[in-house]
Design a protein around this motif. Structure first.
Motif, PDB file in Angstrom:
ATOM      1  N   UNK A   9       0.858  -1.184   0.000  1.00  0.00           N
ATOM      2  CA  UNK A   9       0.000   0.000   0.000  1.00  0.00           C
ATOM      3  C   UNK A   9       0.894   1.233   0.000  1.00  0.00           C
ATOM      4  N   UNK A  10       0.633   2.136  -0.930  1.00  0.00           N
ATOM      5  CA  UNK A  10       1.399   3.372  -1.074  1.00  0.00           C
ATOM      6  C   UNK A  10       0.524   4.561  -0.673  1.00  0.00           C
ATOM      7  N   UNK A  11       1.168   5.642  -0.229  1.00  0.00           N
ATOM      8  CA  UNK A  11       0.406   6.834   0.137  1.00  0.00           C
ATOM      9  C   UNK A  11       1.284   8.071   0.082  1.00  0.00           C
ATOM     10  N   UNK A  12       0.667   9.189  -0.267  1.00  0.00           N
ATOM     11  CA  UNK A  12       1.377  10.468  -0.276  1.00  0.00           C
ATOM     12  C   UNK A  12       1.701  10.937   1.134  1.00  0.00           C
ATOM     13  N   UNK A  13       0.885  10.512   2.101  1.00  0.00           N
ATOM     14  CA  UNK A  13       1.151  10.862   3.493  1.00  0.00           C
ATOM     15  C   UNK A  13       1.087   9.599   4.342  1.00  0.00           C
ATOM     16  N   UNK A  14       1.979   9.555   5.303  1.00  0.00           N
ATOM     17  CA  UNK A  14       2.100   8.369   6.138  1.00  0.00           C
ATOM     18  C   UNK A  14       0.847   8.109   6.961  1.00  0.00           C
ATOM     19  N   UNK A  17       9.626   6.501  11.595  1.00  0.00           N
ATOM     20  CA  UNK A  17       9.549   6.271  13.035  1.00  0.00           C
ATOM     21  C   UNK A  17       8.907   4.937  13.377  1.00  0.00           C
ATOM     22  N   UNK A  18       8.228   4.323  12.407  1.00  0.00           N
ATOM     23  CA  UNK A  18       7.602   3.021  12.626  1.00  0.00           C
ATOM     24  C   UNK A  18       8.222   1.996  11.689  1.00  0.00           C
ATOM     25  N   UNK A  19       8.459   0.817  12.204  1.00  0.00           N
ATOM     26  CA  UNK A  19       9.232  -0.174  11.458  1.00  0.00           C
ATOM     27  C   UNK A  19       8.492  -0.733  10.249  1.00  0.00           C
ATOM     28  N   UNK A  20       7.150  -0.667  10.215  1.00  0.00           N
ATOM     29  CA  UNK A  20       6.390  -1.262   9.113  1.00  0.00           C
ATOM     30  C   UNK A  20       6.280  -0.339   7.894  1.00  0.00           C
ATOM     31  N   UNK A  21       6.585   0.928   8.049  1.00  0.00           N
ATOM     32  CA  UNK A  21       6.364   1.911   6.985  1.00  0.00           C
ATOM     33  C   UNK A  21       7.694   2.491   6.527  1.00  0.00           C
ATOM     34  N   UNK A  22       7.892   2.548   5.224  1.00  0.00           N
ATOM     35  CA  UNK A  22       9.133   3.064   4.639  1.00  0.00           C
ATOM     36  C   UNK A  22       8.816   4.170   3.640  1.00  0.00           C
ATOM     37  N   UNK A  23       9.880   4.813   3.159  1.00  0.00           N
ATOM     38  CA  UNK A  23       9.752   5.808   2.101  1.00  0.00           C
ATOM     39  C   UNK A  23      10.456   5.311   0.843  1.00  0.00           C
TER      40      UNK A  23
END
Length: 646
Positions: free
Chosen positions: A157-162, A194-200
């Motif tokens: 899942x991708x998003x412009x904002x976390x 700041x959260x391990x499941x979400x990257x950029x």
């Protein structure tokens, strides 16, 4: 400007479980004018749009080539008119005048190589229905954000904002190593968050996903400077084999012309818009140069400046003088400490990640005011990294005498210097002079040392080191002088992790589009070839940029000392903000992360004047407020959260 959500999965049922509507609703500030959804078995695309150019056919998700390709795109492509004509000459058909359709046509003809043809800021995803492939990319400098989260069943899942990704019905955990590095940099270095499941998705990278292969990210562009000799060799070469003065002057004049012409052309491209355009204007050369050049194409330009109700923390008078000299319409925004305490939780919410740069405060308020008058603003971000503008970049020249000292002797000298009392004149100079740049410089911000973190942070790992981040970057800089190494580090850390994050988030908080003409690949190509003397000379920074703009920028700005956006947190945390800060520390549910007793002691020592710990305290407070919003609350919408705390 826009925001989007994108989902792909091998399992169609997995996609249907994701709350697309809620994920879109939470980013309506990025696109309040229009929305759209595209769905089929293995993909779901959601889009929110802020109309910048009022043209028929700009609705997204947009299809192309009989519906084979579908795109969601956040950004602006400034060379879209030229690309459109080139593609049309090759047989491409267009139903709109939007830059979105240009990306689709370019991808149809050139595939993933299309990203190297785009001049602008962007993050986008294109779904190919025939190949069942998702292709996406982020712009070279990271002006526009793009987060992603990997789930089961090859679902991404991708998003412009976390904040959108917190709506996924799976647990989200704090990244301990991210918190460790945050305490150094005042932000979490990419690609981590700041959260391990979400990257950029990193800047200058593209990615591919399909049903048969794993998700792959690869670089399509990296910033590279012209190889340079070390400072010491330059001195020797100058003494032994001096270059003729005439040749030096000819080289300089070529660069001055290239800087002036390329930057002017970039500003011209960035001015393309059918809606009102303005610019941020401080007291420095970067924003003044953008305003001066923009006024040539838009004489009725509106400019905006933020200032504080405290002497010594305002560039308002200088900006006012510049605005009068350039004959533009100017607005000054005055910020009180009460305004900051009321709005700062909202600032943190919009930031998505804990970013403790106090300069986000004036940017938020000036964007709020600007949005009442214009839809697009120009700003001067990137000039310092490209042209050598930070005062810290003067350090290698001040330490030049240490080049003559044998490396074997430096640890001994450093050891002696470290025995001197902290604060004693000369102590820091000798320590820095006997420390390699790779161990001395980690970027523009260095808040806590690793040893200081041990007193503040609860979790820890003896293997974590600040240099873990920068050493990998330094490996690509052996052919650069020390100043260029510092620029390279800041391009890969400070610019993308701090400067551009707050620029995007603070403007989009008010549905305002920010454009940054310095961060143009043509401008970078010129800046990347500058010799050292064109960047730093004595106490002067951005030497040739200043000279190139002599006839454009008012004289009172050209050689003025760089201030940035000074924010009086040092004074506020002693007085008006002390109780506010203490309450946040006491009430924060972060005992598993922070030693609260040590945090309160730091605040008290600052209040009584033992030390200036304002930046350290601000770093702690920002993380705690972010944690309360994203890790302690079930409802992440701005309205619900702010109703609870204000």
């Amino acid at each position: 400007m826009c925001g989007f959500i994108g989902m792909v999965s091998n399992n169609p049922d997995s996609l249907l479980q994701q709350p697309l509507k809620e994920m879109m609703n939470v980013i309506t500030h990025r696109g309040p004018n229009d929305s759209g959804v595209y769905e089929e078995d293995h993909v779901r695309l959601g889009f929110q749009r802020l109309s910048i150019v009022d043209i028929e056919g700009g609705h997204q998700p947009m299809g192309y080539f009989y519906g084979r390709y579908n795109i969601v795109f956040n950004g602006e492509i400034y060379n879209a008119p030229e690309l459109r004509e080139e593609l049309r000459a090759n047989g491409a058909r267009f139903d709109t005048h939007s830059d979105t359709e240009v990306i689709l046509a370019l991808y149809h003809y050139e595939g993933k190589a299309c990203v190297n043809r785009l001049k602008g800021m962007f993050s986008f995803m294109i779904w190919d229905r025939i190949e069942r492939r998702l292709f996406g990319a982020r712009d070279p400098f990271g002006i526009k954000p793009l987060f992603y989260r990997t789930l089961r069943d090859n679902t991404i899942v991708f998003a412009s904002e976390k904040k959108s990704l917190f709506y996924i019905n799976e647990p989200t955990y704090i990244d301990g190593e991210g918190a460790f590095h945050y305490m150094t940099f005042q932000y979490i270095p990419e690609p981590n968050t700041a959260t391990s499941q979400i990257k950029k998705v990193p800047p200058g990278h593209s990615f591919v996903w399909n049903l048969e292969e794993e998700f792959k990210i690869s670089a399509y562009w990296r910033p590279e400077f012209l190889p340079t000799e070390t400072i010491g060799k330059k001195v020797v070469n100058f003494l032994l084999a001096p270059i003729k003065k005439k040749e030096l002057l000819a080289e300089k004049e070529r660069f001055l012309t290239d800087i002036r012409d390329t930057l002017t052309e970039s500003v011209k491209r960035h001015m393309r818009s059918d809606v009102p355009v303005g610019a941020f204007l401080s007291g420095g050369i970067d924003s003044s140069a953008i305003v001066a050049l923009a006024r040539q194409f838009h004489p009725s330009l509106n400019t905006f400046t933020a200032e504080f109700k405290r002497e010594g923390y305002s560039e308002g008078d200088v900006a006012e003088e510049t605005a009068k000299a350039l004959d533009v319409n100017h607005t000054r925004v005055t910020i009180s400490v009460e305004d900051v305490m009321k709005e700062f939780p909202k600032i943190v919410w919009h930031m998505d990640e804990p970013v403790a740069d106090p300069a986000a405060i004036p940017l938020y308020f000036v964007a709020k005011e600007a949005s009442k008058h214009v839809t697009v603003v120009l700003s001067g971000e990137g000039a310092d990294e490209l042209f050598g503008g930070y005062n810290i970049y003067r350090e290698p020249q001040s330490l030049l005498p240490f080049k003559a000292i044998p490396n074997a002797c430096k640890p001994f000298i450093r050891g002696l210097a470290e025995q001197l009392p902290v604060g004693m004149k000369g102590r820091s100079f000798f320590i820095r002079g006997c420390t390699d740049i790779e161990d001395r410089f980690v970027g523009n911000a260095k808040i806590f040392t690793d040893s200081e973190k041990g007193k503040i942070l609860i979790p820890g790992c003896p293997e974590w080191k600040t240099n873990d981040i920068t050493q990998q970057i330094y490996k690509n800089t052996s052919h650069y002088d020390d100043v260029t190494k510092m620029q390279y580090i800041d391009l890969h850390t400070w610019l993308r992790g701090d400067i551009l994050v707050k620029a995007d988030k603070m403007t989009m908080a008010h549905s305002l589009e920010l454009r940054v003409p310095f961060l143009d690949r043509d401008v970078f190509d010129v800046a990347s070839q500058l010799p050292l003397r064109g960047k730093i000379h004595g106490r002067q920074t951005k030497v040739w940029l200043r000279e190139a703009l002599t006839e454009v920028v008012p004289a009172h700005v050209l050689h003025r000392k760089k201030l940035g956006f000074p924010v009086p947190i040092r004074h506020w945390l002693k007085d008006e903000m002390y109780d506010w800060a203490r309450n946040w520390i006491m009430e924060s549910q972060t005992e598993h992360l922070f030693n609260k007793a040590a945090c309160l002691e730091l605040l008290e020592n600052h209040r009584v004047g033992k030390i200036d710990a304002s930046r350290k305290i601000w770093t702690i407070l920002t993380y705690m407020i972010w944690h309360s919003q994203y890790m302690e609350n079930n409802h992440l919408t701005e309205r619900n959260y702010l109703h609870q705390i204000i």
